[in-house]
Enzyme design. Sequence first.
Site, short mmCIF file in Angstrom:
data_model
loop_
_atom_site.label_atom_id
_atom_site.label_comp_id
_atom_site.label_asym_id
_atom_site.label_seq_id
_atom_site.Cartn_x
_atom_site.Cartn_y
_atom_site.Cartn_z
N HIS A 81 0.83 -1.21 0.00
CA HIS A 81 0.00 0.00 0.00
C HIS A 81 0.87 1.26 0.00
O HIS A 81 0.70 2.15 -0.84
CB HIS A 81 -0.92 -0.03 1.24
N GLU A 82 1.80 1.32 0.93
CA GLU A 82 2.58 2.56 1.09
C GLU A 82 3.55 2.75 -0.07
O GLU A 82 3.78 3.89 -0.50
CB GLU A 82 3.33 2.54 2.43
N HIS A 118 1.74 4.32 -2.89
CA HIS A 118 1.67 5.78 -2.78
C HIS A 118 2.93 6.44 -3.34
O HIS A 118 2.88 7.52 -3.93
CB HIS A 118 1.49 6.22 -1.32
N HIS A 134 -5.60 6.84 -3.02
CA HIS A 134 -6.51 5.80 -2.52
C HIS A 134 -7.55 5.41 -3.57
O HIS A 134 -8.02 6.23 -4.34
CB HIS A 134 -7.21 6.26 -1.24
N CYS A 135 -7.88 4.14 -3.54
CA CYS A 135 -8.80 3.54 -4.50
C CYS A 135 -10.21 3.51 -3.91
O CYS A 135 -10.38 3.20 -2.73
CB CYS A 135 -8.34 2.12 -4.80
N CYS A 188 -9.36 -3.31 -2.81
CA CYS A 188 -8.04 -3.20 -3.44
C CYS A 188 -7.03 -2.83 -2.36
O CYS A 188 -7.38 -2.22 -1.35
CB CYS A 188 -8.15 -2.10 -4.51
N CYS A 228 -6.53 -3.69 -7.82
CA CYS A 228 -7.69 -3.78 -8.70
C CYS A 228 -7.24 -3.43 -10.12
O CYS A 228 -6.11 -2.97 -10.33
CB CYS A 228 -8.79 -2.86 -8.20
N CYS A 264 -5.86 0.25 -10.44
CA CYS A 264 -4.56 0.49 -9.81
C CYS A 264 -3.45 -0.32 -10.48
O CYS A 264 -2.31 0.15 -10.57
CB CYS A 264 -4.64 0.20 -8.31
ZN LIG Z 1 -2.83 5.19 2.12
ZN LIG Z 2 -7.58 -0.05 -6.78
#
Ligand SMILES: [Zn+2]
Ligand SMILES: [Zn+2]
Length: 282
Positions: free
Chosen positions: A186-187, A190, A196-197, A202, A221, A224
Amino acid sequence: MEPGADFETVPVPKPGDWLAVHRETGQTFNQFVKSKPNRPNKIRKRIYLQPLGEFSEDQVPSVERLREYAAAYFAMEVEVLPYLILKGNKITKRANPFTRNRQILTSDVLAILKKNIPGDAFCVLAITMEDLYPEPSWNFVFGQASLRERIGIYSFARYDPAFYGQKRGKDYEQLLLRRSCKVLAHETGHMFGLQHCIYFKCILCGSNHLKESDSRPVHLCPVCLRKLQYSIRFDVVGRYHNLLRFYRKVGFDNEARWVANRLRWILGVEAARAIIEEKNTR
Ligand SMILES: [Zn+2]
Ligand SMILES: [Zn+2]
């Protein structure tokens, strides 16, 4: 083209969930491209992990596993920098005013990362089992990053049941590895400029609490995935293949099944068989 049945839409947020608290409008692929995100190039081509402080004696989560995971997930070279120890470095510590547990000040760590960023780094991510705080008035923070400076720091401390005085179950090593892999994916996402999705369940969905982040899948997803592929230009099938190997190796059975289904969907059942039935020899 339909994305296939492997993606779930975002459920209606419950009170306290991320989207109930944060009004997010999402970031389409075109918006992502227009934002001119940082992209790896011939020079800035590596992701660096900077372990900070001590990881427990039995190394949970294993820094080497996290490195392997990031390499598969982002289809880039990922290297681990020599451990940054707390002692002897200008890193402010405090005892949390409520819990009395030790915390370290994120801005001090970010300053060290900034000073030492390798010339070929796309980004440098400090990872730690220490608890963090961003400034004295705050109780704690999970992590902090500067996208412009391509540096970030993330703590896994609060993903360990022991942090809350709970008993570690017998599967806690896997639990902590899975949670840490999710934070990392996740990070680091970024860092590539992905916001953010809100389109599907996701890895890039925001999360407000542990239950929400545990329910978030580790995959990208279609929206992304397209952003990340635009940035890194990886081969999608090759990336899934490497992820499948990793998931099998560490026993993430559900994730392995999910990737196998994607490969069947992309390649067709017959063509996918050779990849999926490959025995894990490593
Ligand atoms: Zn985040
Ligand atoms: Zn996504």
